[in-house]
Write a protein that holds these residues in place. Structure first.
Motif, PDB file in Angstrom:
ATOM      1  N   ASP A  64      30.852   0.112 -10.469  1.00  0.00           N
ATOM      2  CA  ASP A  64      30.534  -1.162  -9.834  1.00  0.00           C
ATOM      3  C   ASP A  64      30.719  -1.058  -8.321  1.00  0.00           C
ATOM      4  O   ASP A  64      31.596  -0.332  -7.836  1.00  0.00           O
ATOM      5  CB  ASP A  64      31.436  -2.268 -10.384  1.00  0.00           C
ATOM      6  N   LEU A  65      29.900  -1.818  -7.585  1.00  0.00           N
ATOM      7  CA  LEU A  65      29.923  -1.717  -6.134  1.00  0.00           C
ATOM      8  C   LEU A  65      30.724  -2.853  -5.506  1.00  0.00           C
ATOM      9  O   LEU A  65      30.774  -3.970  -6.024  1.00  0.00           O
ATOM     10  CB  LEU A  65      28.494  -1.705  -5.586  1.00  0.00           C
ATOM     11  N   HIS A  66      31.314  -2.538  -4.376  1.00  0.00           N
ATOM     12  CA  HIS A  66      32.166  -3.465  -3.647  1.00  0.00           C
ATOM     13  C   HIS A  66      31.387  -4.123  -2.519  1.00  0.00           C
ATOM     14  O   HIS A  66      30.534  -3.484  -1.891  1.00  0.00           O
ATOM     15  CB  HIS A  66      33.357  -2.687  -3.066  1.00  0.00           C
ATOM     16  N   ILE A  67      31.665  -5.388  -2.262  1.00  0.00           N
ATOM     17  CA  ILE A  67      31.120  -6.091  -1.100  1.00  0.00           C
ATOM     18  C   ILE A  67      32.272  -6.295  -0.122  1.00  0.00           C
ATOM     19  O   ILE A  67      33.259  -6.944  -0.437  1.00  0.00           O
ATOM     20  CB  ILE A  67      30.481  -7.426  -1.503  1.00  0.00           C
ATOM     21  N   GLN A  77      20.890  -6.857   0.531  1.00  0.00           N
ATOM     22  CA  GLN A  77      21.560  -5.744  -0.170  1.00  0.00           C
ATOM     23  C   GLN A  77      23.038  -5.762   0.212  1.00  0.00           C
ATOM     24  O   GLN A  77      23.546  -4.897   0.908  1.00  0.00           O
ATOM     25  CB  GLN A  77      20.927  -4.408   0.225  1.00  0.00           C
ATOM     26  N   PRO A  78      23.769  -6.776  -0.248  1.00  0.00           N
ATOM     27  CA  PRO A  78      25.140  -6.990   0.241  1.00  0.00           C
ATOM     28  C   PRO A  78      26.101  -5.868  -0.115  1.00  0.00           C
ATOM     29  O   PRO A  78      27.163  -5.749   0.509  1.00  0.00           O
ATOM     30  CB  PRO A  78      25.547  -8.307  -0.437  1.00  0.00           C
ATOM     31  N   GLU A  79      25.753  -5.015  -1.105  1.00  0.00           N
ATOM     32  CA  GLU A  79      26.633  -3.907  -1.476  1.00  0.00           C
ATOM     33  C   GLU A  79      26.615  -2.784  -0.434  1.00  0.00           C
ATOM     34  O   GLU A  79      27.445  -1.879  -0.502  1.00  0.00           O
ATOM     35  CB  GLU A  79      26.231  -3.325  -2.830  1.00  0.00           C
ATOM     36  N   VAL A  80      25.675  -2.835   0.503  1.00  0.00           N
ATOM     37  CA  VAL A  80      25.572  -1.804   1.539  1.00  0.00           C
ATOM     38  C   VAL A  80      26.041  -2.402   2.861  1.00  0.00           C
ATOM     39  O   VAL A  80      25.406  -3.304   3.406  1.00  0.00           O
ATOM     40  CB  VAL A  80      24.133  -1.272   1.660  1.00  0.00           C
ATOM     41  N   LEU A  81      27.176  -1.923   3.360  1.00  0.00           N
ATOM     42  CA  LEU A  81      27.688  -2.443   4.615  1.00  0.00           C
ATOM     43  C   LEU A  81      27.145  -1.636   5.787  1.00  0.00           C
ATOM     44  O   LEU A  81      26.708  -0.492   5.637  1.00  0.00           O
ATOM     45  CB  LEU A  81      29.212  -2.477   4.615  1.00  0.00           C
ATOM     46  N   ILE A  82      27.168  -2.260   6.955  1.00  0.00           N
ATOM     47  CA  ILE A  82      26.615  -1.668   8.169  1.00  0.00           C
ATOM     48  C   ILE A  82      27.756  -1.338   9.121  1.00  0.00           C
ATOM     49  O   ILE A  82      28.559  -2.213   9.474  1.00  0.00           O
ATOM     50  CB  ILE A  82      25.630  -2.631   8.853  1.00  0.00           C
ATOM     51  N   ALA A 107      38.809   1.809  -3.876  1.00  0.00           N
ATOM     52  CA  ALA A 107      37.535   2.473  -4.135  1.00  0.00           C
ATOM     53  C   ALA A 107      37.709   3.792  -4.866  1.00  0.00           C
ATOM     54  O   ALA A 107      38.594   4.590  -4.553  1.00  0.00           O
ATOM     55  CB  ALA A 107      36.802   2.712  -2.822  1.00  0.00           C
ATOM     56  N   LEU A 108      36.841   4.015  -5.855  1.00  0.00           N
ATOM     57  CA  LEU A 108      36.691   5.340  -6.462  1.00  0.00           C
ATOM     58  C   LEU A 108      36.121   6.303  -5.426  1.00  0.00           C
ATOM     59  O   LEU A 108      36.549   7.448  -5.295  1.00  0.00           O
ATOM     60  CB  LEU A 108      35.780   5.246  -7.678  1.00  0.00           C
ATOM     61  N   GLY A 109      35.116   5.830  -4.714  1.00  0.00           N
ATOM     62  CA  GLY A 109      34.469   6.675  -3.716  1.00  0.00           C
ATOM     63  C   GLY A 109      33.492   5.870  -2.894  1.00  0.00           C
ATOM     64  O   GLY A 109      33.367   4.648  -3.061  1.00  0.00           O
ATOM     65  N   ALA A 110      32.788   6.556  -2.012  1.00  0.00           N
ATOM     66  CA  ALA A 110      31.809   5.892  -1.163  1.00  0.00           C
ATOM     67  C   ALA A 110      30.685   6.862  -0.834  1.00  0.00           C
ATOM     68  O   ALA A 110      30.893   8.086  -0.779  1.00  0.00           O
ATOM     69  CB  ALA A 110      32.454   5.372   0.115  1.00  0.00           C
ATOM     70  N   ILE A 111      29.510   6.304  -0.623  1.00  0.00           N
ATOM     71  CA  ILE A 111      28.333   7.072  -0.219  1.00  0.00           C
ATOM     72  C   ILE A 111      27.904   6.562   1.142  1.00  0.00           C
ATOM     73  O   ILE A 111      27.593   5.382   1.308  1.00  0.00           O
ATOM     74  CB  ILE A 111      27.208   6.938  -1.260  1.00  0.00           C
ATOM     75  N   ILE A 265      24.862   4.426  13.863  1.00  0.00           N
ATOM     76  CA  ILE A 265      24.657   3.460  12.781  1.00  0.00           C
ATOM     77  C   ILE A 265      24.767   4.192  11.449  1.00  0.00           C
ATOM     78  O   ILE A 265      24.032   5.153  11.199  1.00  0.00           O
ATOM     79  CB  ILE A 265      23.282   2.768  12.865  1.00  0.00           C
ATOM     80  N   MET A 266      25.675   3.720  10.621  1.00  0.00           N
ATOM     81  CA  MET A 266      25.862   4.282   9.284  1.00  0.00           C
ATOM     82  C   MET A 266      25.803   3.152   8.264  1.00  0.00           C
ATOM     83  O   MET A 266      26.223   2.023   8.545  1.00  0.00           O
ATOM     84  CB  MET A 266      27.217   4.994   9.178  1.00  0.00           C
ATOM     85  N   HIS A 267      25.291   3.457   7.087  1.00  0.00           N
ATOM     86  CA  HIS A 267      25.315   2.526   5.960  1.00  0.00           C
ATOM     87  C   HIS A 267      26.241   3.094   4.885  1.00  0.00           C
ATOM     88  O   HIS A 267      26.173   4.286   4.584  1.00  0.00           O
ATOM     89  CB  HIS A 267      23.915   2.338   5.366  1.00  0.00           C
ATOM     90  N   ARG A 268      27.077   2.234   4.316  1.00  0.00           N
ATOM     91  CA  ARG A 268      28.018   2.691   3.295  1.00  0.00           C
ATOM     92  C   ARG A 268      27.930   1.823   2.048  1.00  0.00           C
ATOM     93  O   ARG A 268      27.933   0.590   2.139  1.00  0.00           O
ATOM     94  CB  ARG A 268      29.455   2.652   3.823  1.00  0.00           C
ATOM     95  N   ALA A 269      27.854   2.481   0.911  1.00  0.00           N
ATOM     96  CA  ALA A 269      27.964   1.817  -0.387  1.00  0.00           C
ATOM     97  C   ALA A 269      29.260   2.296  -1.029  1.00  0.00           C
ATOM     98  O   ALA A 269      29.482   3.504  -1.162  1.00  0.00           O
ATOM     99  CB  ALA A 269      26.768   2.148  -1.272  1.00  0.00           C
ATOM    100  N   THR A 270      30.108   1.370  -1.415  1.00  0.00           N
ATOM    101  CA  THR A 270      31.444   1.676  -1.894  1.00  0.00           C
ATOM    102  C   THR A 270      31.546   1.402  -3.382  1.00  0.00           C
ATOM    103  O   THR A 270      31.201   0.308  -3.848  1.00  0.00           O
ATOM    104  CB  THR A 270      32.490   0.840  -1.130  1.00  0.00           C
ATOM    105  N   VAL A 271      32.045   2.384  -4.134  1.00  0.00           N
ATOM    106  CA  VAL A 271      32.173   2.283  -5.583  1.00  0.00           C
ATOM    107  C   VAL A 271      33.606   1.905  -5.916  1.00  0.00           C
ATOM    108  O   VAL A 271      34.561   2.592  -5.513  1.00  0.00           O
ATOM    109  CB  VAL A 271      31.818   3.620  -6.262  1.00  0.00           C
TER     110      VAL A 271
END
Length: 277
Positions: A64-67, A77-82, A107-111, A265-271
């Motif tokens: 599951d993704l974190h906001i 796409q609120p699961e992807v932070l800027i 978090a388990l991890g992040a992409i 600029i990076m985008h992060r999705a956090t699990v």
């Protein structure tokens, strides 16, 4: 098709080739990436342009993704932070930290996807918490096992920097209300590998609960310094459209802030993960 995995540092880190991350993962590639993450703790991919939707889909393969309660996110796409240095004060990334360790289930991890990077500078360092723990003396390991530490959102996200406007203040107060300080073990056991690692970080850890303040401060200072020694780390030089995927349960990281006034600029999705033990 099997992935090509090339280790990039003795302590942690591997470069991965042979997969297109913009496409849905096959069962085989999912299994290989998961095992590579367990083996190497942080994975690097070159030339992997991702839309925010593709990035969120990729991350959702692993949980599951974190906001995020503070950082802005991609509209729709609120699961992807800027993480944009032209928009947000990102000094809290320029120190060693484990993402959202202030959560009950960190978090388990992040992409992380590199959308725009400076021509040089702006590297990121990762450190292996397990390698750092395993290098401690046995007496110190015995002292730390069974201790707990407090992790507090306010340490990295102070009101003075993240509650400037009235809108910011409302969001910040809501974040504090929903995310009170949490206690986690100082030494965490990885839920899959069983490997032990230090689970304190300069970004969010404020004190060791069972020790007096002076002893807590001294031990934390020692652990922060010990766990980020060069032999426990890997350094990645970003190129546009690079992707990094790390196991947040067993690593911490540091985004080097050495490229001002250029923009990054990076985008992060956090699990999301599970409760540390």
């Amino acid at each position: 098709m099997s992935l090509h995995i090339t280790p990039v540092s003795p302590a942690l880190g591997a470069r991965i080739e042979g997969v297109d991350l913009s496409q849905p993962l096959s069962a085989a590639h999912h299994a290989q990436l998961h095992q590579a993450l367990l083996d190497h703790q942080v994975l690097f991919f070159r030339n992997q342009p991702l839309t925010p939707a593709q990035q969120a889909r990729l991350a959702a393969h692993f949980g599951d993704l974190h906001i995020h309660p503070i950082y802005p996110n991609v509209p729709g796409q609120p699961e992807v932070l800027i993480l944009d240095t032209a928009v947000t004060d990102l000094r809290d990334n320029a120190l060693w930290h484990s993402d959202v360790s202030f959560l009950e289930t960190p978090a388990l991890g992040a992409i992380l996807s590199a959308r725009q990077v400076p021509p040089y500078g702006g590297d990121t360092l990762w450190a292996s918490s397990s390698a750092a723990y395993e290098a401690l003396s046995e007496p110190l390991k015995r002292l730390l096992d069974g201790l707990s530490a407090t992790h507090d959102l306010n340490k990295s996200f102070p009101e003075s920097r993240f509650a400037i406007t009235e809108q910011d203040k409302a969001r910040f107060e809501d974040a504090k209300r929903r995310h009170p300080p949490r206690s986690h073990p100082v030494v965490r056991t990885h839920p899959v590998t069983g490997r032990k690692g230090l689970f304190v970080n300069e970004g969010f850890t404020t004190r060791i609960n069972e020790l007096p303040d002076a002893e807590s401060d001294a031990i934390l200072k020692l652990l922060f310094s010990h766990s980020t020694q060069p032999q426990f780390t890997v350094r990645w030089q970003w190129q546009q459209d690079d992707v990094a995927f790390w196991d947040n349960r067993i690593t911490q990281h540091f985004a080097i802030d050495d490229y001002s006034p250029q923009r990054r600029i990076m985008h992060r999705a956090t699990v999301l993960g599970d409760a540390p033990y």
